[in-house]
Scaffold this motif. Structure first.
Motif, PDB file in Angstrom:
ATOM      1  N   THR A   1      -8.290   3.231   5.252  1.00 15.97           N
ATOM      2  CA  THR A   1      -7.216   2.259   4.994  1.00 15.97           C
ATOM      3  C   THR A   1      -7.221   1.054   5.934  1.00 15.97           C
ATOM      4  N   PRO A   2      -7.423   1.230   7.247  1.00 16.38           N
ATOM      5  CA  PRO A   2      -7.438   0.034   8.096  1.00 16.38           C
ATOM      6  C   PRO A   2      -8.426  -1.017   7.602  1.00 16.38           C
TER       7      PRO A   2
ATOM      8  N   PHE B   1       0.843  -1.204   0.000  1.00 15.32           N
ATOM      9  CA  PHE B   1       0.000   0.000   0.000  1.00 15.32           C
ATOM     10  C   PHE B   1       0.878   1.253   0.000  1.00 15.32           C
TER      11      PHE B   1
ATOM     12  N   LEU C   1      -7.022  -2.793   4.573  1.00 20.44           N
ATOM     13  CA  LEU C   1      -5.947  -3.733   4.921  1.00 20.44           C
ATOM     14  C   LEU C   1      -6.533  -5.051   5.409  1.00 20.44           C
TER      15      LEU C   1
ATOM     16  N   CYS D   1     -13.550   3.985  -0.620  1.00 22.23           N
ATOM     17  CA  CYS D   1     -12.499   4.985  -0.479  1.00 22.23           C
ATOM     18  C   CYS D   1     -12.917   6.170  -1.328  1.00 22.23           C
TER      19      CYS D   1
ATOM     20  N   LEU E   1      -3.028   5.020  -0.365  1.00 26.77           N
ATOM     21  CA  LEU E   1      -3.834   5.701   0.644  1.00 26.77           C
ATOM     22  C   LEU E   1      -3.550   7.195   0.564  1.00 26.77           C
ATOM     23  N   GLN E   2      -4.558   7.976   0.855  1.00 28.98           N
ATOM     24  CA  GLN E   2      -4.361   9.421   0.937  1.00 28.98           C
ATOM     25  C   GLN E   2      -4.703   9.876   2.352  1.00 28.98           C
ATOM     26  N   CYS E   3      -6.002  10.100   2.632  1.00 25.62           N
ATOM     27  CA  CYS E   3      -6.303  10.531   4.005  1.00 25.62           C
ATOM     28  C   CYS E   3      -6.105   9.391   4.988  1.00 25.62           C
ATOM     29  N   GLY E   4      -6.241   8.156   4.528  1.00 24.36           N
ATOM     30  CA  GLY E   4      -5.947   7.007   5.362  1.00 24.36           C
ATOM     31  C   GLY E   4      -7.058   6.594   6.309  1.00 24.36           C
ATOM     32  N   TYR E   5      -8.180   7.282   6.258  1.00 23.82           N
ATOM     33  CA  TYR E   5      -9.256   6.960   7.194  1.00 23.82           C
ATOM     34  C   TYR E   5      -9.845   5.582   6.903  1.00 23.82           C
TER      35      TYR E   5
END
Lengths: 795, 164, 303
Positions: free
Chosen positions: B107-108, B95, B111, B138, B101-105
């Motif tokens: 992302t968890p 990743f 994953l 996303c 990922l950008q803001c990553g909110y």
């Protein structure tokens, strides 16, 4: 502006430093922050009516519930918070203010009617069920046409009607010049209301300092400084006692670039109760109450010569303001923005527009990625195709004939916006080449039917406003929009660097790109630079991260500020080395004299001198410390540009649109980090696919919001996205520092018109006229059916 | 209005926890606010966005649609449990390298989805990856780099498995 | 999730209301609890349909009966000529089951359309059926397969057909003290053609309409038995009986397929909502019928 020629790290892909903590679940988004003791949780009672008088609010049962601290109505808050409104100073705009919690009247579904203060979010939700509000429902208007119809209920009585804003513009001798064309084509385009749709819902937490009368507001905002100013204004507190911090922000897209009533409320309640106060919205509230966008009606008329060149353009644009103007932009943002951006890459010099914004009983509208541009290009690019079809000229050729030519830069467009540089024709040609345009056209049958599906190509040639400076905001009436951004670059005593920027990241990768820029300018490694932003107590004042300004204005100020510090570094190093400072070079973490090999100092050695940590002393008149502050106000705007070319197949059986090929050519001037730019293009393009094919907030005639959840408000998934073929052209700006232009919005702006045009091309043989997005299967199918029926009727 | 609390024993990221909770307490809130494992994010609370996806007894599930009380005895893995503070998991590495990922909110959640997916399908094609990723939404990346990342993660994990 | 649009804006709660929680160990205990609490209680299995409604407080049952520990309900097995699927069988188990793949291929091919993997890991086949969403996949599969719904209560057991089970949108025929204990689906005849297609406003999720079909052919290549059911054709999942009658005994040629599609569009009596209007849904069902039957042409020829 002198071009910078010696970039080392700017322009290189550096992998993001943010990723590690985000992927380990360690980032702190608002609801992840540790909760202070005694925290009060809020929940809002929302209006179920689009328009109603509030007769009474009975909160006695809610107040009796264990764990409920208090329940407040709008009346209870009148003394704490002034009525809320943006500051807009432009002819044609009429002031409308709102109580942050409704007092006598609600004007949209979701408007706050009361606020519950409780010991836990679960109890706050329980209390909501117990508040009894007696409403007297009134007739509501949800749409633009209903709002301006004769006899429509007037939503804000002091206006006399539902117009909040009107503006007009006309070039000299408009009528005469417009009449010079050989024919006039006109069309009405519409787009659905949409939502930013960031995955993190909004929320905020205010925290009173236990010993002083200071407050910290944590809010996932793109504009922390503007939020602070607005709260100070409306709560009558000095800006100096309020600190606004944007924690990790889970996507912004313009939606989080507003100031919201709840941000004022949590601070006011923290002041009133002397306790920390937190509110987190849920997805339904997010879709009911966060600013919506689009929902425009564009009536466009173009006058053209037989060769397809434009003689003049007339635009009548109507936008739906919602029940109140958003803060800080008001509805003028999309209205004026759209009309002023419509000329795009084209050369016409005869233009007139009339724009108006209507108050309706719906959620306020505001900024969202692309702002007025997806609408503007839906109209002008739609007309390019219509001109081609009408005159039998290939639509790509119509564009060529109207596009600003390379030798004409810098070019001033019809509304006075300077295009300093651009690759309008080269990007069009490259896009056509990537998709194999000529071969596709040559093989395309007249009826567009290939293997049972209608196949067509759509083009959007767009410009993208970016990096708007103070003059650009002033000309549009934004009296309190600073336009500049700022930074402070500090070489710490150990020679490491801290960069404070007035921006607020919401996933754009600032912590990496701004480090890259500072490292590049100061000749150090990226790892030696730490970036701090999103905190009004740590960074100097600035405008924030929206409207494609982060890289232009944030990047520009970091370049300037790093260079300012560089001058001081050279002065001190020159003194230490007994060399001419002008001659010294910052490279590899050292200050070196290129004319005297071997003579150099580490940045740390210079810093130790600056911070008086050795016995060397400073040159005469030099102050201690090794830092600089910079405020960068860019030119009015700088224009990025690009081209989207899309090939679609439309299934006449069910009306589904399939994107078969998708080419993007993108020019955002000087690229800081190619990988991050690519990510911006991908993300924006896919949001554009959403607007073009599926997304729409639906209100019924009574102003009921019918799809405030993610089952019914549809956003693209991984299966809706085609493989994007992406190419870059790099045409640096000659007006901005570093030649940087913005990159975040063009993807959306390009996608919506390109897809609409592709469907229009595919169905042109049937006589279907595509004028509205989203193009859901049901709407496409219905249009095909109607066109076929009409054809049979004629036959 | 509060109901009788019940005892929950749960093994989260390998660690045993015992807590008393209201039966209506959602797993997402339990993880985030009882155990301070705030890497699992809440995006919609009606099971659509996938941000709150965790592994429940090895299978992806929406933690906003599970009651903690009903998971007495369960084993949960959250994003904090993928690599802890140690070297990144190959999926995380992929990743990162793909700029997925950008803001990553969200992302968890992605994953967790990817880890489960690659266990059942170690050599997927892009179509299968896209299908699997419908588990999550996303709004930043436009998904393409995530598809690349999953493809790359699969390759890394196959190679890792061969090397091991 | 259909129903009156009013709740969409009236309801804004996102944490479930208080409830009493019970976790029986077997179906007898579950039924005893249902007998005790009746209409105040809801059965929790996978929770993938129920919990969203509870989070939004569209449903606020006073009592939740969690059957996830009733191991006697977790089975998927062959019983004579039918496949019996207990109330605790997860959708993902059915999706990956060889038994389902070989005996109920229609369910296998429909399953990837049901929600997403994270919901199928927990959501049960019976739970989705009991939810009775006319726009959900599994009710339409069960209807096409002539499923029998085994309903249990402390008063005993009864069996009903899909027509009896699905009463209206989000409403089944269960009495307050009853639960759906099992669904029994007759195995599909070898060589029968199965197809499942749906249309949504995006590539995956939240269908606007769908059609499940299972068609058997005689040695002469004619259609000997046709079972088609539609999602979104009305306020319950519905068999397209007139379409079935039209094609039974016939060869599936292009003209017949066109006629079947047209008939389906006429038979369907859909509702409109934010995703599509009624007229489109009817046409979409027609188009889906053509699509599934065109796929069947292959099955007929293969024999």
């Amino acid at each position: 502006m002198k071009a910078i020629e010696d970039f080392t790290l700017i322009g290189k892909t550096v992998l993001r430093r943010e990723d590690s903590y985000l992927m380990r679940g360690k980032a702190q988004f608002l609801d992840d922050l540790p909760e202070p003791k005694g925290l009060i949780h809020l929940a809002f009672v929302l209006s179920p009516y689009a328009c109603a008088d509030i007769l009474s609010v009975d909160a006695s049962a809610a107040k009796a519930l264990p764990g409920v601290i208090d329940v407040l109505t709008g009346k209870d808050l009148v003394g704490d918070i002034k009525t809320f409104a943006p500051v807009i100073e432009i002819e044609g705009y009429r002031d409308v203010r709102r109580p942050v919690v409704a007092v006598d009247r609600v004007n949209f579904v979701g408007e706050y009617v009361a606020v519950i203060l409780a010991e836990s979010p679960y109890v706050a939700q329980d209390a909501l069920d117990l508040v009894e509000v007696d409403y007297d429902p009134l007739p509501a208007v949800a749409g633009i046409e209903e709002a301006e119809a004769a006899g429509a209920p007037v939503i804000h009585s002091h206006l006399g009607d539902n117009h909040i804003f009107r503006a007009a513009f006309e070039t000299e001798d408009f009528d005469a010049r417009f009449a010079e064309g050989d024919l006039v084509l006109e069309e009405e385009f519409r787009n659905g209301k949409t939502a930013g749709g960031m995955i993190e819902p909004r929320g905020c937490m205010a925290w009173p300092d236990p010993v002083a009368t200071n407050f910290t507001l944590w809010t996932p905002t793109q504009i922390p400084h503007i939020v602070r100013t607005a709260i100070a204004d409306h709560l009558d507190i000095p800006e100096s006692v309020l600190r606004v911090v944007a924690p990790a922000v889970g996507g912004g897209f313009g939606t989080k670039a507003h100031v919201f009533p709840d941000e004022l409320i949590v601070v006011a309640l923290a002041r009133r109760y002397g306790r920390a106060v937190k509110w987190v919205q849920d997805r339904r509230e997010s879709l009911l109450t966060n600013m919506h966008a689009r929902g425009h009606i564009l009536h466009i008329k173009v006058s053209v010569k037989q060769d397809g060149t434009l003689c003049g353009v007339y635009l009548n644009l109507k936008t739906n303001c919602g029940a109140y103007p958003n803060h800080p932009y008001s509805p003028t943002l999309e209205a004026t923005g759209c009309a002023r951006m419509l000329p795009g890459p084209y050369r016409f010099q005869t233009y007139r527009y009339d724009v108006s914004s209507l108050i309706t009983n719906t959620c306020p509208t505001g900024a969202k990625r692309g702002t007025g541009q997806p609408s503007a290009f839906l109209a002008i690019e739609g007309m390019m195709d219509r001109i081609g079809r009408r005159l039998g000229i290939d639509p790509a050729e119509v564009r060529r004939r109207n596009t600003v030519r390379p030798e004409e830069f810098p070019y001033v467009n019809v509304v006075g916006v300077r295009y300093d540089t651009g690759s309008y024709l080269p990007s069009l040609e490259r896009g056509l080449e990537m998709i194999g345009y000529d071969a596709f056209r040559a093989a395309q049958p007249k009826d567009r039917l290939v293997n049972g599906k209608y196949r067509g190509i759509g083009i959007c040639n767009y410009t993208e406003v970016s990096g708007t400076g103070a003059p650009g905001w002033r000309v549009r009436g934004f009296a309190k929009m600073p336009g500049f951004d700022s930074s402070r670059v500090v070489v710490e005593p150990d020679g490491k660097i801290t960069v404070y920027v007035s921006q607020a990241d919401a996933g754009q990768g600032h912590y990496t790109t701004f480090a890259q820029i500072a490292a590049d300018r100061l000749g150090v490694a990226c790892e030696d630079v730490t970036v701090v932003e999103g905190d009004t107590s740590k960074t100097p004042y600035g405008t924030g991260t929206f409207a494609s300004r982060g890289s232009v204005v944030g990047g520009g100020t970091v370049i300037r500020c790093s260079e300012k510090v560089g001058v001081k570094i050279r002065r001190i190093a020159g003194y230490m080395l007994d060399a001419d400072p002008e001659r010294l070079v910052l490279k590899d973490g050292r200050v070196a004299d290129p004319e005297d090999a071997g003579r150099s100092l580490s940045l740390r050695e210079v810093a130790e001198t600056a911070y008086s940590m050795n016995n060397l002393g400073l040159p005469q008149g030099e102050e201690h410390g090794l830092e600089a502050t910079d405020y960068y106000d860019p030119p009015m705007v700088t224009m990025a540009n690009g081209t989207h070319v899309v090939q679609v197949a439309v299934d006449p059986e069910d009306g589904r649109v399939e994107i078969e090929r998708y080419a993007v050519v993108h020019d955002c001037g000087r690229v800081i980090n190619p990988r991050i730019v690519e990510g911006q293009v991908h993300g924006a393009t896919v949001q554009g696919i959403g607007e073009a094919l599926m997304e729409e907030i639906v209100y019924d005639a009574d102003g009921q919001h019918l799809n405030a959840n993610l089952l019914d408000y549809l956003m693209p998934t991984a299966m809706d996205v085609p493989e994007l073929e992406l190419d870059h052209i790099e045409t640096p700006s000659i007006d901005t520092v570093g030649g940087i232009k913005g990159a975040a919005e063009g993807g959306l702006t390009g996608a919506v018109p390109a897809i609409a045009n592709a469907v229009g091309d595919a169905l042109s043989g049937l006589g279907v006229n595509i004028t509205r997005v989203p193009l859901r299967p049901s709407s496409v199918f219905e249009q095909i059916r109607r066109a076929c029926t009409e054809k049979e009727g004629r036959a | 209005m509060s109901a009788k609390k019940v005892t929950v024993r749960m093994k989260v990221n390998g660690k045993e926890y015992v807590r008393e909770v209201e039966p209506r307490y959602l797993l997402a809130d339990f993880l985030r606010h009882e155990l301070q494992l705030t890497g699992t994010h809440i995006g919609c609370e009606h099971g659509v966005c996938g941000a709150c996806t965790v592994l429940i007894n090895g299978k992806t599930g929406r933690s906003c649609l599970q009651f903690a009380a009903a998971l007495d005895g369960a084993e949960i893995t959250t994003v904090e449990g993928i690599a802890g503070d140690g070297p990144l998991h190959p999926v995380q590495e992929a990743f990162h390298d793909a700029h997925a990922l950008q803001c990553g909110y969200c992302t968890p959640g992605f994953l967790m989805t990817t880890i489960e997916f690659l266990q059942s399908n170690p050599n997927p094609d892009r179509g299968q990856i896209r299908q699997a990723l419908t588990n999550n939404m996303c709004r930043c990346t436009g998904y393409l780099n995530i598809v690349d990342a999953v493809e790359d993660a699969a390759k890394r994990m196959r190679e890792g498995a061969c090397g091991a | 999730m259909t129903g009156s649009p009013q709740w969409l804006s009236m309801e804004t709660r996102v944490k479930p209301a208080v409830f009493d929680y019970h976790r029986p160990d077997n179906i007898e205990e579950a039924c005893a609890l249902l007998a005790e609490y009746g209409a105040d209680a809801r059965v929790l299995s996978g929770g993938q349909s129920l919990v969203p409604l509870m989070n939004m407080r569209i449903l606020s049952p006073a009592v939740l009966i969690d059957i996830n520990r009733c191991r006697d309900l977790a089975y998927l097995r062959e019983e004579g000529a039918a496949i019996a699927c207990g109330a605790l069988t997860r959708q993902s188990e059915a999706e990956t089951s060889d038994l389902v793949a070989s005996r109920l291929p229609l369910m296998s091919i429909a399953m990837p359309h049901v929600g997403v993997r994270a919901s199928r890991n927990f959501g049960t086949v019976c739970g989705s059926l009991a939810h009775a969403d006319p726009l959900a996949e599994l009710p339409s599969v069960a209807s096409a397969l002539d499923a029998r719904f085994v309903i249990a209560s402390s008063r005993g057991r009864r069996e009903v057909t899909a027509d009896e089970f699905f009463v209206s949108a989000l409403t089944n025929c269960l009495e307050p003290d009853e639960m759906l204990a099992e669904v029994k689906m007759p195995a599909i005849a070898e060589g029968a053609g199965c197809a499942f297609h749906e249309i949504a406003n995006r590539a995956h999720g939240f269908a606007v309409a769908g059609v499940a079909a299972c068609v058997e052919f005689g040695p002469d290549g004619r259609c000997s038995r046709a079972r088609l059911s539609a999602m979104g054709a009305g306020d319950t999942t519905a068999r397209l009986s007139p379409v079935e009658a039209l094609i039974e005994g016939q060869r599936l040629d292009d003209a017949l397929i066109r006629a079947a599609g047209a008939e389906a569009a006429v038979v369907a009596d859909p509702a409109g909502d934010v995703h599509a209007d009624a007229a489109y849904r009817a046409e979409a069902i027609g188009s889906l019928v053509r699509k599934v039957l065109r796929q069947m042409q292959g099955a007929a020829v293969e024999r």
